[in-house]
Design a protein around this motif. Structure first.
Motif, short mmCIF file in Angstrom:
data_model
loop_
_atom_site.label_atom_id
_atom_site.label_comp_id
_atom_site.label_asym_id
_atom_site.label_seq_id
_atom_site.Cartn_x
_atom_site.Cartn_y
_atom_site.Cartn_z
N PHE A 2 0.82 -1.20 0.00
CA PHE A 2 0.00 0.00 0.00
C PHE A 2 0.86 1.26 0.00
CE2 PHE A 2 -2.23 -3.32 2.45
CZ PHE A 2 -3.28 -3.55 1.59
N LEU A 3 1.75 1.36 0.97
CA LEU A 3 2.62 2.53 1.06
C LEU A 3 3.82 2.35 0.14
CD1 LEU A 3 3.32 5.23 2.35
CD2 LEU A 3 4.37 3.98 4.26
N ARG A 4 3.96 3.27 -0.82
CA ARG A 4 5.00 3.14 -1.84
C ARG A 4 6.20 4.05 -1.63
NH1 ARG A 4 3.53 -1.16 -5.37
NH2 ARG A 4 1.30 -1.44 -5.06
N LYS A 93 -4.66 3.85 -0.91
CA LYS A 93 -4.64 4.33 0.47
C LYS A 93 -5.53 3.44 1.32
CE LYS A 93 -3.98 7.53 3.75
NZ LYS A 93 -4.59 6.85 4.90
N ILE A 94 -5.03 3.05 2.49
CA ILE A 94 -5.84 2.27 3.42
C ILE A 94 -5.80 2.91 4.80
CG2 ILE A 94 -5.49 0.09 2.18
CD1 ILE A 94 -3.59 -0.68 4.53
N ASP A 151 -5.67 -9.75 7.79
CA ASP A 151 -5.01 -9.96 6.49
C ASP A 151 -5.12 -8.74 5.58
OD1 ASP A 151 -7.65 -10.06 5.87
OD2 ASP A 151 -7.60 -12.01 4.86
N ARG A 152 -5.48 -7.58 6.13
CA ARG A 152 -5.47 -6.35 5.33
C ARG A 152 -5.09 -5.19 6.24
NH1 ARG A 152 -7.04 -4.13 0.54
NH2 ARG A 152 -7.69 -1.95 0.57
N GLY A 153 -3.92 -4.64 6.04
CA GLY A 153 -3.51 -3.53 6.88
C GLY A 153 -2.03 -3.24 6.73
N ASN A 184 -2.23 -8.59 1.09
CA ASN A 184 -2.99 -7.47 1.64
C ASN A 184 -2.39 -6.89 2.92
OD1 ASN A 184 -5.16 -7.35 -0.27
ND2 ASN A 184 -5.98 -9.23 0.62
N SER A 185 -1.15 -7.22 3.21
CA SER A 185 -0.52 -6.70 4.43
C SER A 185 0.87 -6.18 4.11
CB SER A 185 -0.41 -7.81 5.50
OG SER A 185 -1.69 -8.20 5.95
#
Length: 246
Positions: A2-4, A93-94, A151-153, A184-185
């Motif tokens: 997620f964070l690039r 973005k999450i 499993d997502r964060g 997803n993590s």
């Protein structure tokens, strides 16, 4: 992932002679590219690892004292000196995730106990079903990892090995693997542990110079010192202890 990217907004800094920019690695920072699901920050105490982690957590909306977006409690001196000076680039973005500060974990556990008192239905859901204070330090950390991390964060961890035995560090590596295998993590971890640093295909950033550098596992001081000590324990101890007597 997620964070690039993490970018220091240098144009926003009015004085590079004030903390946190008195820390060489932070002052020399430009942009960090994150291209692995697991990223490690390494370096000596005071090198800026925790400072950058706090800034990331601040921009994620997590409690800087430790926790997620919904954990509202205060701890003295829990703030981010760097947060407003960095920009996070996401795709996508999450909002889910957690920020672990080993040094303030006691306060986080107390926060959960207060929630349980105020809401009988809370029942420590997501934390193993019982107070973290009623478990050993290592058990409480592992209980958090096994039950709170989904499993997502994005999971931002400051020295998670502080309460973990070597065997439990290996168990934690398995937790990381199970979560990142879903796609997803994402983990960003500041650590001194040569065991955790051995996680396969992780990216390692060293904070031990005037710029933050990408390094190989085998080139980290953690690996080199540990390997050297285990291979030549007697020589290391002789030089360390006998020289001290001289």
């Amino acid at each position: 992932m997620f964070l690039r990217k993490i970018t220091l907004l240098r144009e926003e800094v009015t004085d590079f002679n004030k903390y946190p920019f008195t820390v060489p690695a932070i002052r020399g920072m430009d942009t960090l590219d994150l291209d692995s699901e697991v990223t490690f920050f390494v370096g000596e105490n005071g090198s800026g690892k925790s400072t950058l982690l706090e800034g990331i957590a601040y921009n994620c909306g997590f409690n800087i004292a430790g926790g997620g977006r919904n954990n509202m409690y205060d701890v003295d001196s829990s703030h981010s000196a760097l947060g407003k000076y960095i920009r996070l680039s996401w795709l996508p973005k999450i909002n889910q995730g957690f920020f672990l500060r080993a040094e303030s974990f006691y306060h986080f556990a107390s926060h959960l106990d207060q929630l349980a008192k105020e809401d009988p239905s809370f029942k420590y859901r997501g934390y193993g079903g019982r107070s973290l204070h009623h478990q050993s330090h290592g058990e409480s950390f592992l209980s958090l990892f096994l039950n709170r991390f989904s499993d997502r964060g994005i999971y931002i961890l400051d020295e998670p090995e502080a309460a973990l035995s070597p065997a439990r560090q290996l168990a934690f590596m398995r937790v990381i693997h199970q979560l990142v295998s879903t796609g997803n993590s994402q983990f960003i971890i500041a650590t001194h542990s040569p065991i955790l640093l051995g996680y396969p295909n992780a990216k390692i950033f060293s904070f031990d110079s005037n710029v933050i550098e990408n390094v190989k596992y085998e080139d980290t001081e953690h690996y080199l010192l540990t390997k050297g000590f285990l291979n030549r324990k007697e020589r290391y101890l002789e030089e360390l202890l006998l020289n001290d007597e001289d």
